[in-house]
Scaffold this active site. Structure first.
Site, PDB file in Angstrom:
ATOM      1  N   ARG A  82      39.810  -2.331  42.007  1.00 20.79           N
ATOM      2  CA  ARG A  82      40.208  -3.597  42.658  1.00 20.79           C
ATOM      3  C   ARG A  82      41.601  -4.037  42.246  1.00 20.79           C
ATOM      4  O   ARG A  82      42.321  -4.659  43.029  1.00 20.79           O
ATOM      5  CB  ARG A  82      39.190  -4.695  42.330  1.00 20.79           C
ATOM      6  CG  ARG A  82      39.394  -6.005  43.133  1.00 20.79           C
ATOM      7  CD  ARG A  82      38.233  -6.954  42.904  1.00 20.79           C
ATOM      8  NE  ARG A  82      38.323  -8.153  43.725  1.00 20.79           N
ATOM      9  CZ  ARG A  82      38.689  -9.352  43.292  1.00 20.79           C
ATOM     10  NH1 ARG A  82      39.030  -9.514  42.011  1.00 20.79           N
ATOM     11  NH2 ARG A  82      38.737 -10.391  44.106  1.00 20.79           N
ATOM     12  N   ILE A 108      41.997 -12.137  48.723  1.00 16.66           N
ATOM     13  CA  ILE A 108      41.018 -11.066  48.506  1.00 16.66           C
ATOM     14  C   ILE A 108      39.766 -11.753  47.983  1.00 16.66           C
ATOM     15  O   ILE A 108      39.818 -12.540  47.040  1.00 16.66           O
ATOM     16  CB  ILE A 108      41.554 -10.006  47.509  1.00 16.66           C
ATOM     17  CG1 ILE A 108      40.520  -8.909  47.276  1.00 16.66           C
ATOM     18  CG2 ILE A 108      41.992 -10.629  46.195  1.00 16.66           C
ATOM     19  CD1 ILE A 108      41.056  -7.743  46.431  1.00 16.66           C
ATOM     20  N   SER A 109      38.641 -11.507  48.646  1.00 13.97           N
ATOM     21  CA  SER A 109      37.418 -12.254  48.348  1.00 13.97           C
ATOM     22  C   SER A 109      36.862 -11.929  46.967  1.00 13.97           C
ATOM     23  O   SER A 109      37.157 -10.885  46.381  1.00 13.97           O
ATOM     24  CB  SER A 109      36.350 -11.942  49.409  1.00 13.97           C
ATOM     25  OG  SER A 109      36.781 -12.335  50.690  1.00 13.97           O
ATOM     26  N   LYS A 110      36.029 -12.835  46.473  1.00 17.50           N
ATOM     27  CA  LYS A 110      35.362 -12.618  45.196  1.00 17.50           C
ATOM     28  C   LYS A 110      34.508 -11.355  45.253  1.00 17.50           C
ATOM     29  O   LYS A 110      33.874 -11.085  46.277  1.00 17.50           O
ATOM     30  CB  LYS A 110      34.455 -13.817  44.869  1.00 17.50           C
ATOM     31  CG  LYS A 110      35.163 -15.120  44.678  1.00 17.50           C
ATOM     32  CD  LYS A 110      34.205 -16.301  44.694  1.00 17.50           C
ATOM     33  CE  LYS A 110      33.148 -16.203  43.622  1.00 17.50           C
ATOM     34  NZ  LYS A 110      32.311 -17.439  43.552  1.00 17.50           N
ATOM     35  N   PHE A 259      35.803 -18.964  53.425  1.00 15.68           N
ATOM     36  CA  PHE A 259      36.763 -17.956  53.852  1.00 15.68           C
ATOM     37  C   PHE A 259      37.931 -18.629  54.572  1.00 15.68           C
ATOM     38  O   PHE A 259      37.834 -19.783  55.003  1.00 15.68           O
ATOM     39  CB  PHE A 259      36.095 -16.952  54.806  1.00 15.68           C
ATOM     40  CG  PHE A 259      35.278 -15.892  54.133  1.00 15.68           C
ATOM     41  CD1 PHE A 259      35.793 -14.616  53.910  1.00 15.68           C
ATOM     42  CD2 PHE A 259      33.975 -16.172  53.714  1.00 15.68           C
ATOM     43  CE1 PHE A 259      35.033 -13.636  53.292  1.00 15.68           C
ATOM     44  CE2 PHE A 259      33.215 -15.190  53.096  1.00 15.68           C
ATOM     45  CZ  PHE A 259      33.749 -13.923  52.886  1.00 15.68           C
TER      46      PHE A 259
END
Length: 267
Positions: A82, A108-110, A259
């Site tokens: 990541r 960038i999402s969790k 989001f």
């Protein structure tokens, strides 16, 4: 006249008497390039720090402890670094369970949210039968991290991004992974991607007031869609899961999420 001293060169036995008998071997200095090569071999072992698989393994252990039990997703999370997909100033936070900015108003999402959405996809009819996400449509390439995961979980992935700088950067970041089954497209994600439809899996990284009809139309029977959607009450977002049957779409509402908004057009 004073007696002259020994002339050079002189024998090693006279410079260091007894050295040879003591087992000490003196030899000329090695070429610099050989010494440099040895230094590289003797440097810190590879795999330390953020490049270590142990770092990703700890992230996966935390997700498992939180109840994520989808083994294909856990395995993919262990494989994809990541930190390669976040800005250099934020790499120290790459494996924390937090969303990080990637520029142009996007994030960038969790890891926990990415893992949850991917696990929900694996509960779809086709994914359960085949053990793979099959043909995947991703809306919102972003940094490319989720696309890299999908490349391990699906047979073919079409990832659509409307922001050209993000599309270009994701292409650069994904290049070293050489995923032959992954294709990036610069286009309006609200339109999906008709040329490669139908899809077994649809996943979106942005939420709007309603799901675009194009996404639903491009789903194959047995396909599953997971996307954020504005809730009818309260103004927040929830995860919406849609399953395509032979004649209809069945919807389920899951937990609250946050989001970036879904937008149309190119940028």
């Amino acid at each position: 006249m004073k007696p002259r001293g020994p002339r050079f060169p002189i024998g090693l036995d006279r410079v260091a008497p007894g050295a040879q008998t003591a087992g000490v071997t003196q030899r000329p200095q090695r070429p610099v390039h050989e010494a440099a090569a040895d230094a590289r071999r003797q440097s810190a072992p590879s795999g330390l720090g953020l490049d270590s698989g142990a770092v990703r393994a700890r992230m996966v252990q935390r997700l498992r402890a939180q109840g994520l039990l989808c083994e294909p997703v856990l395995k993919a999370l262990e494989q994809v670094p990541r930190h390669h997909f976040v800005d250099a100033a934020l790499v120290a936070q790459a494996y924390e369970d937090t969303a990080l900015p990637i520029g142009h108003g996007q994030t960038i999402s969790k890891p926990s949210v990415v893992a949850r959405m991917l696990a929900l996809l694996f509960e779809g009819r086709t994914a359960r039968q085949r053990g793979t996400l099959g043909r995947v449509l991703e809306i919102g390439t972003g940094s490319g991290y989720q696309a890299a995961l999908l490349g391990l979980l699906g047979s073919q992935v079409i990832s659509v991004e409307r922001v050209r700088p993000l599309h270009d950067r994701a292409r650069t970041l994904l290049q070293p992974l050489r995923r032959q089954n992954l294709r990036l497209v610069w286009a309006d994600g609200r339109l999906g991607h008709g040329p490669n439809a139908p899809y077994d899996t649809v996943i979106a990284a942005a939420g709007g007031e309603a799901l675009p009809q194009s996404w639903l139309d491009q789903m194959a029977p047995g396909a599953r869609l997971v996307a954020p959607l504005h809730a009818s009450a309260g103004g927040g977002q929830v995860l919406m899961v849609v399953d395509r049957t032979e004649s209809d779409w069945v919807r389920q509402v899951h937990e609250a999420v946050h989001f970036v908004p879904l937008k149309s057009g190119l940028a």
